[in-house]
Scaffold this motif. Structure first.
Motif, mmCIF file in Angstrom:
data_model
loop_
_atom_site.group_PDB
_atom_site.id
_atom_site.type_symbol
_atom_site.label_atom_id
_atom_site.label_comp_id
_atom_site.label_asym_id
_atom_site.label_seq_id
_atom_site.Cartn_x
_atom_site.Cartn_y
_atom_site.Cartn_z
ATOM 1 N N MET A 160 71.952 -63.225 13.744
ATOM 2 C CA MET A 160 73.595 -62.005 13.423
ATOM 3 C C MET A 160 74.368 -62.158 14.688
ATOM 4 O O MET A 160 73.387 -62.254 15.473
ATOM 5 N N LYS A 161 75.338 -62.280 15.306
ATOM 6 C CA LYS A 161 75.965 -61.853 15.823
ATOM 7 C C LYS A 161 76.383 -60.924 16.233
ATOM 8 O O LYS A 161 76.644 -60.156 15.993
ATOM 9 N N ALA A 162 75.852 -60.639 18.065
ATOM 10 C CA ALA A 162 76.491 -59.448 18.907
ATOM 11 C C ALA A 162 77.295 -59.585 19.431
ATOM 12 O O ALA A 162 77.243 -60.409 20.501
ATOM 13 N N ILE A 163 78.133 -58.867 19.513
ATOM 14 C CA ILE A 163 78.739 -58.462 20.793
ATOM 15 C C ILE A 163 78.097 -57.098 21.663
ATOM 16 O O ILE A 163 78.459 -56.713 21.206
ATOM 17 N N ILE A 164 78.165 -57.462 23.173
ATOM 18 C CA ILE A 164 78.167 -56.341 24.036
ATOM 19 C C ILE A 164 79.150 -55.790 24.684
ATOM 20 O O ILE A 164 79.282 -57.403 25.371
ATOM 21 N N VAL A 165 79.949 -54.950 24.316
ATOM 22 C CA VAL A 165 81.005 -55.271 25.209
ATOM 23 C C VAL A 165 80.187 -54.007 26.920
ATOM 24 O O VAL A 165 80.528 -53.097 26.465
ATOM 25 N N GLY A 166 80.865 -54.905 28.248
ATOM 26 C CA GLY A 166 80.674 -54.223 28.926
ATOM 27 C C GLY A 166 79.413 -54.920 29.511
ATOM 28 O O GLY A 166 78.289 -54.641 29.032
ATOM 29 N N ARG A 167 78.742 -55.364 30.789
ATOM 30 C CA ARG A 167 77.742 -55.962 31.409
ATOM 31 C C ARG A 167 76.914 -55.194 32.410
ATOM 32 O O ARG A 167 77.078 -55.590 33.369
ATOM 33 N N SER A 168 77.321 -53.872 32.715
ATOM 34 C CA SER A 168 75.811 -52.979 33.616
ATOM 35 C C SER A 168 74.965 -53.810 33.206
ATOM 36 O O SER A 168 74.310 -54.498 32.791
ATOM 37 N N ASN A 169 74.487 -53.295 34.860
ATOM 38 C CA ASN A 169 73.355 -53.667 35.040
ATOM 39 C C ASN A 169 71.819 -52.346 33.823
ATOM 40 O O ASN A 169 70.414 -53.085 33.688
ATOM 41 N N ILE A 170 72.461 -51.228 33.400
ATOM 42 C CA ILE A 170 71.865 -50.504 33.366
ATOM 43 C C ILE A 170 72.126 -49.845 31.367
ATOM 44 O O ILE A 170 71.275 -49.616 30.507
ATOM 45 N N VAL A 171 72.800 -51.302 30.799
ATOM 46 C CA VAL A 171 73.436 -50.696 29.334
ATOM 47 C C VAL A 171 73.929 -52.947 28.833
ATOM 48 O O VAL A 171 72.699 -52.984 28.340
ATOM 49 N N GLY A 172 74.981 -52.999 29.879
ATOM 50 C CA GLY A 172 74.930 -54.023 28.690
ATOM 51 C C GLY A 172 74.264 -55.548 28.761
ATOM 52 O O GLY A 172 73.809 -55.754 27.974
ATOM 53 N N LYS A 173 73.800 -56.101 30.333
ATOM 54 C CA LYS A 173 72.696 -56.841 30.219
ATOM 55 C C LYS A 173 71.552 -56.876 30.054
ATOM 56 O O LYS A 173 71.037 -57.644 28.977
ATOM 57 N N PRO A 174 70.797 -55.168 30.496
ATOM 58 C CA PRO A 174 69.841 -55.109 29.733
ATOM 59 C C PRO A 174 70.002 -55.206 27.780
ATOM 60 O O PRO A 174 68.562 -56.265 27.336
ATOM 61 N N MET A 175 71.184 -54.880 26.994
ATOM 62 C CA MET A 175 71.275 -54.643 25.887
ATOM 63 C C MET A 175 71.102 -56.022 25.196
ATOM 64 O O MET A 175 70.769 -56.631 24.286
ATOM 65 N N ALA A 176 71.574 -57.332 26.370
ATOM 66 C CA ALA A 176 71.960 -58.747 25.562
ATOM 67 C C ALA A 176 70.753 -59.185 25.595
ATOM 68 O O ALA A 176 70.524 -59.672 24.614
#
Ligand code: NDP
Length: 297
Positions: A160-176
């Motif tokens: 599946m194609k996922a986009i995470i908008v935001g690249r913070s260390n606490i949400v965006g990056k670990p989510m990715a």
């Protein structure tokens, strides 16, 4: 509204019920009561509310809750000394230092002082390193909660194609990282991303973690996509009376709900899952520290 509403409150309750069961099992078969220590510095009103909820919910699932408050002016060395004391305390299985810290402190140094095995927020570089290289460490609570909701919706997310908008260390990056591990094809968008609307429109899964009220427009969402809105933004709500406010997410909810297959509301979506995952992480940490595997039924 064709989209299914993902009920984070109800989901969080099932996670807490599971945690309470595990805590009871740990007590009865091993004589261990997991303990979570929360450290708060200063009087940021939002942090005070989060901490109060964390302390209450920790007690509700049968864990020991330890709570330490420091003045905003506290010296960083004194705060680190407290963290080190908690690292050594066998009654404490999880340590959380509520962020943000006052400006005179270096958050990274304080987080680095936490024993990675007790870092239930999953922010220590050892845990982020483990997440980036195959897992086995503590996973940050908010992305973990988002992943659980996505797995519940989709089961296997391979391809599946996922986009995470935001690249913070606490949400965006670990989510990715978590979605990559789930075999999604992952795009991470941020403030320099070009044609964000186009990027979002290509995604089967959208995770919004920006902190800007309703910036992701409903008509950007691909028909049938799953939308996880992490954002919590307080905006004026004059329709509710003078000076009143309300919470909205980073996604324009009404429009997105017309197109999405499933969507989390704000409030009542990701927020409740974050604290539930903190409790879950505290059990995970307790089990790992004591080399115990619980039977799941
Ligand atoms: P940060 O401020 O650390 O990060 C925000 C990210 O959004 C940055 O990577 C930034 O990009 C990006 N961004 C900012 N403007 C734009 C734009 N115009 N287009 C695309 N990307 C943009 O926020 P957090 O990750 O800490 O939190 C995000 C939101 O989630 C907040 O509303 C916060 O309150 C909420 N939150 C909710 C939690 C919950 O339990 N529900 C838990 C944690 C956070 P760049 O890196 O380029 O600056």
């Amino acid at each position: 509204m064709p989209a299914t509403l993902i009920d984070g409150k109800a989901f969080a309750q099932t996670v807490r019920d599971r945690v309470a069961k595990d805590v009871a099992g740990l007590k009865s078969s091993h004589g261990i009561t997991p303990g979570l220590a929360v450290v708060i510095v200063g009087e940021d009103p939002a942090s005070q509310v989060y901490v109060k909820n964390k302390v209450r919910q920790t007690a509700e699932v049968g864990m020991n809750s330890f709570h330490f408050e420091f003045e905003a002016t506290v010296d960083q060395a004194a705060l680190i000394a407290k963290v080190q004391e908690l690292n050594e305390d066998p009654a404490v299985n999880g340590i959380l230092v509520q962020l943000p810290l006052p400006k005179h402190m270096d958050e990274a140094s304080v987080i680095e002082a936490i024993d990675p095995a007790k870092d239930v927020d999953g922010f220590h570089v050892v845990n982020s390193g483990l997440l980036a290289t195959g897992g086995g460490g503590m996973v940050p609570c908010t992305p973990l909660g988002c992943l659980m909701m996505l797995e519940d919706q989709h089961g296997d997310m391979s391809g599946m194609k996922a986009i995470i908008v935001g690249r913070s260390n606490i949400v965006g990056k670990p989510m990715a990282q978590l979605l990559l591990d789930a075999n999604c094809t992952v795009t991470i968008a941020h403030s320099r991303t070009r044609n964000l609307a186009e990027e979002v429109a290509a995604a089967d899964i959208v995770v919004a973690a920006v902190g800007r009220p309703e910036m992701i427009k409903g008509d950007w969402i691909k028909a049938g996509a799953t939308v996880i809105d992490v954002g919590i933004n307080r905006i004026p709500a004059p329709e509710r009376g003078n000076g009143k406010t309300r919470l909205v997410g980073d996604v324009e909810f009404a429009g997105a709900a017309e197109r999405a297959g499933a969507i989390t509301p704000v409030p009542g979506g990701v927020g409740p899952m974050t604290i539930a995952c903190l409790l879950k992480n505290t059990v995970t940490a307790t089990l790992a520290q004591n080399k115990i595997e619980l039977q799941q039924d």
